[in-house]
Motif scaffolding. Sequence first.
Motif, short mmCIF file in Angstrom:
data_model
loop_
_atom_site.label_atom_id
_atom_site.label_comp_id
_atom_site.label_asym_id
_atom_site.label_seq_id
_atom_site.Cartn_x
_atom_site.Cartn_y
_atom_site.Cartn_z
N SER A 170 44.23 45.41 31.17
CA SER A 170 43.54 44.22 31.65
C SER A 170 42.48 44.60 32.66
O SER A 170 42.68 45.46 33.51
CB SER A 170 44.55 43.25 32.28
N LEU A 180 33.38 44.33 38.41
CA LEU A 180 34.66 44.41 37.71
C LEU A 180 35.76 44.99 38.60
O LEU A 180 35.48 45.63 39.62
CB LEU A 180 34.52 45.23 36.42
N LYS A 181 36.97 44.75 38.15
CA LYS A 181 38.15 45.26 38.85
C LYS A 181 39.23 45.52 37.80
O LYS A 181 39.58 44.62 37.03
CB LYS A 181 38.64 44.23 39.88
N PHE A 239 36.31 35.71 39.16
CA PHE A 239 36.65 36.79 38.24
C PHE A 239 37.51 36.23 37.11
O PHE A 239 38.37 35.39 37.33
CB PHE A 239 37.41 37.90 38.97
N ILE A 240 37.24 36.72 35.89
CA ILE A 240 37.99 36.30 34.70
C ILE A 240 38.66 37.52 34.10
O ILE A 240 38.02 38.57 33.93
CB ILE A 240 37.07 35.64 33.66
N ASN A 241 39.94 37.42 33.78
CA ASN A 241 40.67 38.55 33.20
C ASN A 241 40.40 38.66 31.70
O ASN A 241 40.40 37.66 30.98
CB ASN A 241 42.18 38.39 33.42
N SER A 263 39.31 42.64 35.16
CA SER A 263 38.78 41.39 35.67
C SER A 263 37.27 41.54 35.86
O SER A 263 36.82 42.47 36.53
CB SER A 263 39.46 41.04 36.99
N ASN A 290 43.24 50.72 40.08
CA ASN A 290 43.53 49.28 40.00
C ASN A 290 43.30 48.59 41.35
O ASN A 290 43.62 49.13 42.40
CB ASN A 290 44.99 49.06 39.57
N VAL A 314 42.76 45.69 36.56
CA VAL A 314 44.00 45.05 36.98
C VAL A 314 45.20 45.88 36.55
O VAL A 314 46.17 46.05 37.29
CB VAL A 314 44.09 43.62 36.39
N TYR A 352 33.51 39.57 36.78
CA TYR A 352 32.99 38.42 37.52
C TYR A 352 32.09 37.55 36.65
O TYR A 352 31.22 38.05 35.92
CB TYR A 352 32.20 38.90 38.73
N SER A 353 32.30 36.26 36.71
CA SER A 353 31.47 35.28 36.01
C SER A 353 30.58 34.56 37.02
O SER A 353 31.08 33.80 37.86
CB SER A 353 32.35 34.25 35.29
N ASN A 356 37.33 46.71 43.81
CA ASN A 356 36.18 45.92 43.37
C ASN A 356 34.96 46.82 43.23
O ASN A 356 34.48 47.36 44.23
CB ASN A 356 35.90 44.79 44.35
#
Length: 319
Positions: free
Chosen positions: A82, A75-76, A93-95, A84, A45, A78, A86-87, A48
């Motif tokens: 969940s 990605l990451k 970043f979007i969850n 996250s 968690n 969380v 990247y957009s 990046n």
Amino acid sequence: MLSINIKTIKLAGFILLTIISIIQTGCSGGPGKKKKELIDFKPYNGINYSEVKRRQKNGLSFNEYGYQLEPQWKLKFVSDDSVSIYSPTKSAFINFPLTRGYDSIFNAARSWLKVQKMTKDSLILEIIKQKGDSLDIKGTKVYMLFYADNYVKNVLHTDTSTLRHPSRQDTLFIRSLAVKANADYKKQFSARQPALITSKSPQVTVSRRTTKPTIENNFDPSDDYLDPTYDIVINKAYKDFYYSFTMYIDDKGGMHYGKPLIDLDISGPEFTAAYNRMANGIMDSYFKFYLNVKPGSTLGIIHSSMVSVHVEGKTAPAK
């Protein structure tokens, strides 16, 4: 592949739970057999990861049709439920909900993935195909290689964009395809830099259709080069007309008629022949007089490719 549609997420969760039940029944039903555990992302968690390679089993990132498996994800993790992602359009970043399964399979952002290897420095995921209400657990044999950003910077001493460059093996493969395509334009393949069509007359306007990268299409505008599409308007034409067809563009920029883009089967052979004759005539006259054409290329290698065109002719307005 990256939709946040709630119905899709619920359906994905239901499918995965069904698969989990089947796997549990088959793998943990006998005495002495160890129950499989859900995949655990906790140790990773907050790291990046950036995708640096996307490859087929043969090591290539291109197929024979010119489609490139392009590394794009960041990605990451969380938490265990969940992730996250990247957009590029939002530069953030979007969850997304993450649904864990057995056998290292998980679902996130409308994608089914299987963990092949996971460390704090790197991550290898295999893309899994969904077929109806089930998953092909044999996989697609397409692999995504991620490196942790800290590993790239502090250990490899490079950057993500450099690592994403196509390999020498990719270049040799594209060169071999180009030799065949340039000897026979009908053996064309999609150009990563599509053939460019521009107008050289104020009488003709040319516009190329583009796809805006969004979450819904996984920020993947690959159709723009797999099927480059042009809208062409010819003013002061000899009559009003509209035709849609494909064209081969050879390695010298020559145009060759392909086929209609509309279904002519129900129109009869005479209408079909007339349509092809007229469309071909427009290409051989208006296009060759009023258009500039630059051939497509991939990895800097020029080769024959194909485009789709929708051409409209407009007569001069009556005075």
